[in-house]
Enzyme design. Sequence first.
Site, short mmCIF file in Angstrom:
data_model
loop_
_atom_site.label_atom_id
_atom_site.label_comp_id
_atom_site.label_asym_id
_atom_site.label_seq_id
_atom_site.Cartn_x
_atom_site.Cartn_y
_atom_site.Cartn_z
N LYS A 1 -107.88 -74.40 21.15
CA LYS A 1 -106.53 -75.02 20.33
C LYS A 1 -105.65 -73.98 19.89
O LYS A 1 -104.51 -74.32 19.62
CB LYS A 1 -107.32 -75.88 19.05
CG LYS A 1 -108.16 -77.09 19.43
CD LYS A 1 -108.64 -77.56 18.02
CE LYS A 1 -109.47 -78.73 18.18
NZ LYS A 1 -109.88 -79.51 17.08
N ASP B 1 -105.21 -83.93 14.82
CA ASP B 1 -106.26 -83.73 13.96
C ASP B 1 -105.91 -84.04 12.67
O ASP B 1 -106.52 -84.56 11.63
CB ASP B 1 -107.01 -82.30 13.93
CG ASP B 1 -107.69 -81.86 15.41
OD1 ASP B 1 -108.43 -83.02 15.48
OD2 ASP B 1 -107.77 -80.84 15.86
#
Length: 278
Positions: free
Chosen positions: A60, A96
């Site tokens: 990420k 997220d």
Amino acid sequence: MLGSPVAHSLSPVLHAAAYRALGLEEWAYEAIECDEARLPGMLDSLDPQWAGLSLTRPLKRVVLPLLDHAEPLVGRVGAANTVILGDAGRAGYNTDVPGMIAALAEAGVSAAPDPVLVLGAGATACSALAALRGLGVTEVTVAVRSQATAGELLAVAGRLGVRVRLTGFGAGPGAGAGPGDPPGDWQLLISTVPAGAADQYAALITSGGLRAAAVLDVIYHPWPTRLARAAGQAGAVVAGGLELLLHQAARQVELMTGRTAPVEAMRQAGRAALLDRG
């Protein structure tokens, strides 16, 4: 979906359920083992048939210099879990954060809770800070095993305008807490640590040394975790990792397909898959 390890991921189940419900029979989603060293070559190898990618640990953050552009949230959080491919190149997104906001809203946490305790200082904790800022929170206590590991989290907090107070992991009434350690009453506790790592907080809740009105544990298997079970038995509202994974995946589906995600179909598929896993 790229990451390492990824064989355990529930994301292929959720995305496949979405494609079925949307009638996108030609669409496919699979988990591909990929570490930091392989990521640049993997991105370069993708042909126009690819609509996008989901990313999990440890990619990420390392993907950021490989993107052509990214939404502002990616820059603030310092992480992208979604790459959309198109004529404009590689676009990075972070689903997220909105996924966590949606999971908290389902648990009844939609206004600024205060005080808040976050366990852990990794990429998921950074997303938690951004989600909390989206709810209006401006001050968070974060429990870490070593303050030396919290540099990125503190940088993210600075970009978000969130004041972070670091405390030792496990500190609190009944755990040998010293002066200045956090109080035992919280409106919201978010655990971003691996399965089992928050067990001492479960023990604190069971003993009455720590109380939380709401708990979000990002783990979805095995479920319930000891923390989730203890919190539920103590009367807290509990949200789990399946809700977080579901809502972040739903946003990914919308980014990749341009269609409204069939959240309930995805939820049912996820629950059924977890039941099969036992």
